[in-house]
Scaffold this motif. Sequence first.
Motif, PDB file in Angstrom:
ATOM      1  N   ASP A 290     -12.906  16.755  17.014  1.00 22.36           N
ATOM      2  CA  ASP A 290     -12.396  17.986  16.404  1.00 22.36           C
ATOM      3  C   ASP A 290     -13.097  18.216  15.073  1.00 22.36           C
ATOM      4  O   ASP A 290     -12.756  17.612  14.050  1.00 22.36           O
ATOM      5  N   PRO A 291     -14.102  19.093  15.008  1.00 21.54           N
ATOM      6  CA  PRO A 291     -14.854  19.310  13.755  1.00 21.54           C
ATOM      7  C   PRO A 291     -13.983  19.891  12.642  1.00 21.54           C
ATOM      8  O   PRO A 291     -14.246  19.644  11.458  1.00 21.54           O
ATOM      9  N   LYS A 292     -12.934  20.641  12.991  1.00 17.67           N
ATOM     10  CA  LYS A 292     -12.064  21.203  11.940  1.00 17.67           C
ATOM     11  C   LYS A 292     -11.341  20.104  11.189  1.00 17.67           C
ATOM     12  O   LYS A 292     -11.202  20.151   9.951  1.00 17.67           O
ATOM     13  N   LYS A 293     -10.870  19.095  11.924  1.00 19.40           N
ATOM     14  CA  LYS A 293     -10.214  17.969  11.264  1.00 19.40           C
ATOM     15  C   LYS A 293     -11.204  17.213  10.390  1.00 19.40           C
ATOM     16  O   LYS A 293     -10.854  16.747   9.292  1.00 19.40           O
ATOM     17  N   ALA A 294     -12.436  17.071  10.831  1.00 20.69           N
ATOM     18  CA  ALA A 294     -13.451  16.356  10.061  1.00 20.69           C
ATOM     19  C   ALA A 294     -13.733  17.085   8.753  1.00 20.69           C
ATOM     20  O   ALA A 294     -13.847  16.472   7.693  1.00 20.69           O
ATOM     21  N   MET A 295     -13.842  18.419   8.819  1.00 22.77           N
ATOM     22  CA  MET A 295     -14.102  19.186   7.600  1.00 22.77           C
ATOM     23  C   MET A 295     -12.928  19.098   6.644  1.00 22.77           C
ATOM     24  O   MET A 295     -13.094  18.999   5.424  1.00 22.77           O
ATOM     25  N   ALA A 296     -11.710  19.114   7.180  1.00 25.65           N
ATOM     26  CA  ALA A 296     -10.516  19.005   6.330  1.00 25.65           C
ATOM     27  C   ALA A 296     -10.446  17.663   5.625  1.00 25.65           C
ATOM     28  O   ALA A 296      -9.846  17.547   4.542  1.00 25.65           O
ATOM     29  N   LEU A 297     -11.090  16.648   6.190  1.00 27.39           N
ATOM     30  CA  LEU A 297     -11.090  15.311   5.573  1.00 27.39           C
ATOM     31  C   LEU A 297     -12.318  15.098   4.700  1.00 27.39           C
ATOM     32  O   LEU A 297     -12.607  13.970   4.266  1.00 27.39           O
ATOM     33  N   GLY A 298     -13.055  16.170   4.432  1.00 27.13           N
ATOM     34  CA  GLY A 298     -14.163  16.103   3.486  1.00 27.13           C
ATOM     35  C   GLY A 298     -15.480  15.643   4.073  1.00 27.13           C
ATOM     36  O   GLY A 298     -16.313  15.103   3.341  1.00 27.13           O
ATOM     37  N   LEU A 299     -15.699  15.875   5.339  1.00 29.84           N
ATOM     38  CA  LEU A 299     -16.962  15.484   5.976  1.00 29.84           C
ATOM     39  C   LEU A 299     -17.819  16.714   6.236  1.00 29.84           C
ATOM     40  O   LEU A 299     -17.315  17.721   6.710  1.00 29.84           O
ATOM     41  N   ARG A 300     -19.082  16.615   5.847  1.00 25.94           N
ATOM     42  CA  ARG A 300     -20.006  17.684   6.201  1.00 25.94           C
ATOM     43  C   ARG A 300     -20.655  17.361   7.557  1.00 25.94           C
ATOM     44  O   ARG A 300     -20.759  16.198   7.948  1.00 25.94           O
ATOM     45  N   ALA A 301     -21.069  18.415   8.258  1.00 24.73           N
ATOM     46  CA  ALA A 301     -21.706  18.224   9.563  1.00 24.73           C
ATOM     47  C   ALA A 301     -22.977  17.408   9.405  1.00 24.73           C
ATOM     48  O   ALA A 301     -23.759  17.639   8.477  1.00 24.73           O
ATOM     49  N   VAL A 323     -12.613   7.738   6.757  1.00 25.10           N
ATOM     50  CA  VAL A 323     -12.217   8.511   7.928  1.00 25.10           C
ATOM     51  C   VAL A 323     -12.421   7.652   9.174  1.00 25.10           C
ATOM     52  O   VAL A 323     -13.508   7.126   9.420  1.00 25.10           O
ATOM     53  N   HIS A 324     -11.355   7.484   9.956  1.00 26.01           N
ATOM     54  CA  HIS A 324     -11.408   6.672  11.175  1.00 26.01           C
ATOM     55  C   HIS A 324     -11.525   7.581  12.389  1.00 26.01           C
ATOM     56  O   HIS A 324     -11.108   8.741  12.353  1.00 26.01           O
ATOM     57  N   PRO A 325     -12.098   7.057  13.481  1.00 28.64           N
ATOM     58  CA  PRO A 325     -12.248   7.887  14.689  1.00 28.64           C
ATOM     59  C   PRO A 325     -10.940   8.504  15.152  1.00 28.64           C
ATOM     60  O   PRO A 325     -10.918   9.651  15.604  1.00 28.64           O
ATOM     61  N   SER A 326      -9.835   7.782  15.016  1.00 27.09           N
ATOM     62  CA  SER A 326      -8.548   8.310  15.465  1.00 27.09           C
ATOM     63  C   SER A 326      -8.107   9.518  14.654  1.00 27.09           C
ATOM     64  O   SER A 326      -7.262  10.300  15.114  1.00 27.09           O
ATOM     65  N   ASP A 327      -8.713   9.691  13.419  1.00 26.09           N
ATOM     66  CA  ASP A 327      -8.337  10.826  12.584  1.00 26.09           C
ATOM     67  C   ASP A 327      -8.925  12.141  13.094  1.00 26.09           C
ATOM     68  O   ASP A 327      -8.383  13.212  12.796  1.00 26.09           O
ATOM     69  N   VAL A 328     -10.032  12.052  13.820  1.00 24.67           N
ATOM     70  CA  VAL A 328     -10.738  13.277  14.211  1.00 24.67           C
ATOM     71  C   VAL A 328     -10.931  13.403  15.726  1.00 24.67           C
ATOM     72  O   VAL A 328     -11.461  14.405  16.187  1.00 24.67           O
ATOM     73  N   MET A 329     -10.541  12.396  16.471  1.00 24.32           N
ATOM     74  CA  MET A 329     -10.725  12.422  17.915  1.00 24.32           C
ATOM     75  C   MET A 329      -9.404  12.684  18.615  1.00 24.32           C
ATOM     76  O   MET A 329      -8.350  12.199  18.191  1.00 24.32           O
ATOM     77  N   GLY A 330      -9.468  13.442  19.697  1.00 20.59           N
ATOM     78  CA  GLY A 330      -8.280  13.646  20.508  1.00 20.59           C
ATOM     79  C   GLY A 330      -7.950  12.384  21.288  1.00 20.59           C
ATOM     80  O   GLY A 330      -8.699  11.396  21.260  1.00 20.59           O
ATOM     81  N   PRO A 331      -6.847  12.368  22.012  1.00 19.13           N
ATOM     82  CA  PRO A 331      -6.459  11.176  22.764  1.00 19.13           C
ATOM     83  C   PRO A 331      -7.468  10.859  23.881  1.00 19.13           C
ATOM     84  O   PRO A 331      -8.009  11.769  24.521  1.00 19.13           O
ATOM     85  N   SER A 332      -7.731   9.559  24.073  1.00 17.63           N
ATOM     86  CA  SER A 332      -8.651   9.139  25.130  1.00 17.63           C
ATOM     87  C   SER A 332      -8.034   9.393  26.509  1.00 17.63           C
ATOM     88  O   SER A 332      -6.814   9.368  26.671  1.00 17.63           O
TER      89      SER A 332
END
Length: 924
Positions: A290-301, A323-332
């Motif tokens: 989820d790129p939106k969650k990544a940006m909200a956590l301060g990560l640039r593309a 930032v951990h994978p579980s913070d930006v990834m949907g459920p496996s």
Amino acid sequence: MKILISMAHQNPGLFGFSPLKSSSFSIFHRPFSLYPIFASSSPPPSRRRPPPPRRKWTSFEEQNRKGKSPMERDKATSFNPPPSSDSFEFNKRRAAGLDKIDKPKKNLKRNTRTLNPTNTIAYVQILGTGMDTQDTSPSVLLFFDKQRFIFNAGEGLQRFCTEHKIKLSKVDHIFLSRVCSETAGGLPGLLLTLAGIGEEGLSVNVWGPSDLKYLVDAMRSFIPRAAMVHTRSFGPSKPPMDHYVLVDDEVVKISAILLEPSRLEESGSKTGETSVIYVCELPEINGKFDPKKAMALGLRAGPKYSYLQSGQSVKSDFKDITVHPSDVMGPSVPGPVVLLVDCPTESHAEELLSNPSMKSYYSCPDNSTDGAKLVNCIIHLSPASVTNSSAYQSWMKRFQSAQHILAGHEAKNMEFPILRASSRITARLNYLCPQFFPAPGIWSSQHVNNSINSTSLSKCFDSNLGESISAENLLKFTLRPHGNLGVDRSCIPSRLTSLRVMDELLSEIPEISSKTEEIKRLWNGLHSKMMIEEPWLGESTVPSCLENIRRDDMEIVLLGTGSSQPSKYRNVTAIYIDLFSRGSMLLDCGEGTLGQLKRRYGLEGADEAVRNLRCIWISHIHADHHTGLARILARRRELLKGVPHEPAIVVGPRPLKNFLDAYQRLEDLNMEFLDCRNTTTTSWASLEATRPEKITSSGNAEGSLFSKGSPMQSIYKRPSSPLTDNSSALPFMKKLKKVLGEMGLEELISFPVVHCPQAFGVVVKAAERKNITGDEIPGWKMVYSGDTRPCPQMVEASKGATVLIHEATFEDALIEEAVAKNHSTTKEAIDVGSSAGVYRTVLTHFSQRYPKIPVIDESHMHNTCIAFDMMSINMADIHVLPKILPYFKTLFRNQVVEDEDEEEEEETDDDSLISDKVPSFFIN
């Protein structure tokens, strides 16, 4: 003669020679005229094919010859005959079995590929071998982008894959759910084919329960050790294991769970009773990024997005956080799980209910455990008699969400042939000439009425079960991509019916109906004038043995007419001799013979044909002549279980006994073996010394070909293959003599031929009978060549034969290849019949380079016919046989165009299954 000897000196080492007994028999004619049959119209110039190149040697033989001096080659393979004698050519080193020494040893390679964990395509697919004929277990293909796995390799698998363009050369592993002829009958031929692909050959991993070692031991008698080096068996172990992990890589984990039949007392499992449940588990699919969650956590593309998707934690670009994978990834998404279940008996089904290894896969609440794995698909290889049992259905209820695919034997598929190409040819031939090509049993009306429809099938299962469907040929269950998870019917072929084939034929060749009527009128006319004249053949009368012969006397059914390996249109060699109420016998028994009997006679008719088998005669140890034997014998044992009967008598070369003895440790074949060398004229003379005139009526089978001082002496009587002691064989010889008498036969005589060590032909002669006036008339005489070069013993044995069935592997232009491989050309086979005064000659064992029809010079065919699979020749019709041949000209007139179109449709692949395929062609 001078020309022949001079050619031998120009080409030292190519030819072997042996003196001929009859000066009237001259085999070596070159060049041959090529006025092939059926060339009524020329194809357009742009479509014309050039003739195939005339090759002298296979690649191995070329390599061997290059490595030897001319003197060494001459010493190894040539023999100079007396100048005054006629001669024939053969490859002496091949006849002696020394050609294997000449070939470089292969270290067969296994396919190694870079795996792709993120497979874009993955599925399981039903390979419908045996779904129509019920002679063998269906196979299942597990497909990934870079890997292929096949479960079970019953008879006909090669032929099926050739027709459906499934590249067996891409297969990495073969798994057997049981080790028996039903599940592994196609394995020997498959291993040999893979070993012959390319310069180095291929090998494959073969997995099975511990009984696999017995099958491997048996196959060693005719399969190179290098082809079986990767066979691996598993279980049972001490202490017992819940399951055995066989494959575990980035793409799939395949485990095996052993299943034994339940027992009232501890007696241990018997050989062949162990079956296997295979569990195929794909890795879980990571959740969506989820790129939106990544940006909200301060990560640039950038690259950190990839790190997170691969499971790595990263530092935020704008915030002081990790930032951990579980913070930006949907459920496996859990990886799909597929079970392949082979439960052959209800006793196995009872054990299945209590098997602890399966608990982690159950989805029912009362059996669920923490971390239970969701099973998406279960493919049931169990027969319908088991899947309908209460114990098995109770077990199936434990997988409420799984898709059940029932792939066991179901009669509902009987009227729809799986091998469509050969079925279409057979149906066309039946329309043209039903007298020699009866309606295939697979399309007879009795099976349509007994079929099971899908509605009645669904009623067999409780409504609490997950969805259950009957397997169909090439049905898929998609595993990747996950969005397409489920059943895929897009590859299922349309149903081929006899009506559809007839419509296609009449549309393509409208005049075929008039040709059929011509044959009908011809047939009736020739039968009414049978004993008067046959001016079209230049013959005054038919042989006296055919006088007033009954239709229930004898019929020859050619079940397989191809060589080497099965093809779309021709199966490998097998000839069924039907003596009706007196029993039956088989001459050679290549892979798939049982299936061919089912296609010819239908399910019930084929079972009756197998029950009636009294004797099976095998010409030599090459796989295309005997690998269907175990399946036939096992089926006969099943059908006669509990019924008083005599074991079948198998007559064959001694190496075949080694195979059968080893195989019977795995599966009882209920047979008795007799060496071919105990059925020669000399051997029979030792049994009936008081009636020598009876024994010598077919000539001296051993003759001068293998006599002292001849070039073949060392081949037949060398120390490594001593002659069998007749004294130990006398009881079996007496039994065979008794069986022959009960079948109305006077003689079965084996005689050596020139092909490989311990290769034989056979003479079968009927007993004398009385005609309508009470006079004694001789019985018919049939001769079968096996595989051979034309040789004097072949001519001697064939003298006065009513019918000669002779191999004709190569066309006349490929004489050098015929000599190198010790086979015959069509003209040479016809010459054998002519020199021996044979009444009718039938040509068979055609190279698979001729898919439908061989290249033949029609001018030589006055008393000869070519064989097709399922051709049935009743002895009462034998006089008509050559007259039907020209009508094939109409049926196969579009042969060139059809073959070219088919080839254009096929994808080109360096690893194709048939590496040296030359299509048939016609030349004006």
